[in-house]
Scaffold this active site. Structure first.
Site, PDB file in Angstrom:
ATOM      1  N   ARG A   1       0.838  -1.209   0.000  1.00 48.50           N
ATOM      2  CA  ARG A   1       0.000   0.000   0.000  1.00 48.50           C
ATOM      3  C   ARG A   1       0.866   1.248   0.000  1.00 48.50           C
ATOM      4  O   ARG A   1       0.550   2.233  -0.666  1.00 48.50           O
ATOM      5  CB  ARG A   1      -0.960  -0.021   1.191  1.00 48.50           C
ATOM      6  CG  ARG A   1      -2.055  -1.061   0.947  1.00 48.50           C
ATOM      7  CD  ARG A   1      -3.117  -1.060   1.978  1.00 48.50           C
ATOM      8  NE  ARG A   1      -3.746   0.240   2.146  1.00 48.50           N
ATOM      9  CZ  ARG A   1      -4.708   0.471   3.021  1.00 48.50           C
ATOM     10  NH1 ARG A   1      -5.136  -0.507   3.780  1.00 48.50           N
ATOM     11  NH2 ARG A   1      -5.238   1.656   3.130  1.00 48.50           N
TER      12      ARG A   1
ATOM     13  N   PHE B   1      13.136  16.299 -39.865  1.00 51.47           N
ATOM     14  CA  PHE B   1      13.819  15.118 -40.406  1.00 51.47           C
ATOM     15  C   PHE B   1      12.873  14.217 -41.195  1.00 51.47           C
ATOM     16  O   PHE B   1      13.272  13.177 -41.684  1.00 51.47           O
ATOM     17  CB  PHE B   1      14.594  14.351 -39.336  1.00 51.47           C
ATOM     18  CG  PHE B   1      13.920  14.130 -38.002  1.00 51.47           C
ATOM     19  CD1 PHE B   1      12.622  13.659 -37.914  1.00 51.47           C
ATOM     20  CD2 PHE B   1      14.626  14.359 -36.824  1.00 51.47           C
ATOM     21  CE1 PHE B   1      12.025  13.432 -36.684  1.00 51.47           C
ATOM     22  CE2 PHE B   1      14.033  14.137 -35.582  1.00 51.47           C
ATOM     23  CZ  PHE B   1      12.733  13.675 -35.515  1.00 51.47           C
TER      24      PHE B   1
ATOM     25  N   HIS C   1      14.125   6.116 -31.123  1.00 45.73           N
ATOM     26  CA  HIS C   1      13.282   5.498 -30.078  1.00 45.73           C
ATOM     27  C   HIS C   1      12.054   6.344 -29.739  1.00 45.73           C
ATOM     28  O   HIS C   1      11.163   5.873 -29.055  1.00 45.73           O
ATOM     29  CB  HIS C   1      14.109   5.166 -28.823  1.00 45.73           C
ATOM     30  CG  HIS C   1      14.443   6.335 -27.946  1.00 45.73           C
ATOM     31  ND1 HIS C   1      14.794   6.187 -26.628  1.00 45.73           N
ATOM     32  CD2 HIS C   1      14.488   7.668 -28.191  1.00 45.73           C
ATOM     33  CE1 HIS C   1      15.039   7.373 -26.103  1.00 45.73           C
ATOM     34  NE2 HIS C   1      14.867   8.284 -27.022  1.00 45.73           N
TER      35      HIS C   1
ATOM     36  N   GLY D   1      18.184  15.860 -35.614  1.00 41.91           N
ATOM     37  CA  GLY D   1      17.447  15.920 -34.347  1.00 41.91           C
ATOM     38  C   GLY D   1      18.439  16.069 -33.209  1.00 41.91           C
ATOM     39  O   GLY D   1      18.321  15.430 -32.164  1.00 41.91           O
TER      40      GLY D   1
END
Ligand SMILES: C[S@@+](CC[C@H](N)C(=O)[O-])C[C@H]1O[C@@H](n2cnc3c(N)ncnc32)[C@H](O)[C@@H]1O
Length: 349
Positions: free
Chosen positions: A26, A240, A258, A189
């Site tokens: 918890r 890109f 990714h 990038g």
């Protein structure tokens, strides 16, 4: 058809009071504590208390919040040692409150900053796990990159979040990257240019081109000027997904692929393939998890890429398949540093 759930095994009697695990679970799954601590940071509570104890009413006045509700928040923060209630309704920083004055830690915890937005997307984990698609648009009403484009403060916060991480990995990765470069490098990038600047500093004969969106491109220009690299760099503002500056021997994509689901990732790699001259290379700097034994960080980043972008971390086989679809071949994968690897791609044939 409804998904089938296995039958639930009911416990035979009342919970065992000597079993500490339910309480641990918890505590582990409490959503209030992290939200309360991060809200306090976002409201600036630690800063208000930096000079010494203040009343709850004074804190509320400084933070522009409701006094009664603020008292509740402050008392919750006492329970987790962030604050102390030194006299009734008078609060001071507690053992875990002092570190919250550190700018780096604050940037990670502030719910209104980029790190906070990325973490708030976890609220959509259920959607992401059920559908395999991004939760960020569900939580915020638009995709992450669209959100940054519409909110300059958030975009600046994301650049600085990436720069903090870059301060860790770039010094370790730049020498290996410079050793693979000859004449010039295109960083696609490339964020605010930290990697490109570090690579050019390794080898004074190299020239660098950075391709980025407008706001990050501007910050990269400032960095290059500050580092005396204007003569050896060029910054191309653009996407890109459009044609890249052609004919360069090395195109680098660091932690870019990714961020994208397969079809978009292939589209970016195709742009690199189109730009590559004979003998040219594309070098990805990415996590490449072992499919059977991913590291703890690989697992977390994989889930984050899913929740934020509907994307993923990819294994060597998955990168090879993306490369194939883009007309490239994967020629090598080598560990770089800090969980990142160099993935080298060349044109087919
Ligand atoms: C995860 S960051 C990586 C930045 C940098 N390569 C690094 O490793 O620190 C991804 C970068 O992709 C850029 N980006 C996103 N969409 C883009 C697009 N369509 N064209 C060019 N850059 C884009 C973002 O501005 C961001 O800087």
């Amino acid at each position: 058809m409804e998904p089938r759930r296995p039958a639930v095994r009911r416990s035979p009697g009342p919970p065992d009071p000597d079993d500490p695990r339910p309480l641990r679970l918890r505590r582990l799954t409490d959503l209030l504590t992290p939200t309360a601590v991060r809200l306090a940071v976002s409201l600036g509570v630690p800063d208000v208390l930096a000079a010494g104890p203040r009343t709850a009413d004074a804190i509320a006045a400084c933070c522009g919040t409701d006094p009664r509700a603020t008292l509740g928040l402050l008392r919750r923060l006492v329970v987790c040692d962030v604050l102390e209630e030194v006299r009734p309704r008078v609060f001071a920083l507690g053992e875990l409150g002092e570190p919250l004055l550190d700018d780096h830690l604050r940037a990670f915890l502030d719910l209104d900053g980029a790190a906070g937005h990325l973490d708030r997307a976890w609220a959509g984990l259920g959607h992401a796990v059920r559908t395999g698609t991004a939760a960020y648009p569900q939580v915020f009403g638009r995709g992450f990159w669209d959100h940054l484009a519409a909110d300059p403060a958030l975009a600046a916060s994301f650049d600085s979040y990436m720069d903090q991480w870059a301060a860790v990995w770039v010094p370790a990765v730049a020498p290996g990257l410079a050793a693979r470069a000859a004449r010039s490098v295109v960083d696609v990038g490339g964020g605010t240019g930290g990697l490109l600047a570090a690579v050019l500093e390794q080898d004074p004969t190299l020239f660098g081109t950075l391709v980025e969106q407008e706001a990050s491109a501007e910050r990269a220009r400032e960095r290059f000027t500050g580092a005396g690299l204007d003569e050896r760099t060029s910054v191309v503002e653009g996407s890109f997904f459009d044609a890249l500056p052609p004919g360069e021997p090395l195109y680098v994509l660091a932690q870019v692929v990714h961020d994208w689901p397969d079809d978009a990732a292939v589209a970016i790699l195709r742009r690199c393939a189109e730009a590559l001259p004979a003998g040219g290379r594309v070098l990805l700097v990415e996590r490449v998890p072992d499919p059977d034994r991913p590291s703890r960080d690989d697992v977390v980043m994989d889930l984050r890429m899913l929740v934020v972008f509907g994307a993923r971390e990819r294994t060597r086989t998955e990168f090879a398949e993306l490369a194939r679809r883009a007309g490239l071949v994967l020629t090598s994968v080598e560990e770089a540093a800090h969980g990142l690897s160099f993935v080298e791609l060349r044109r087919e044939g």
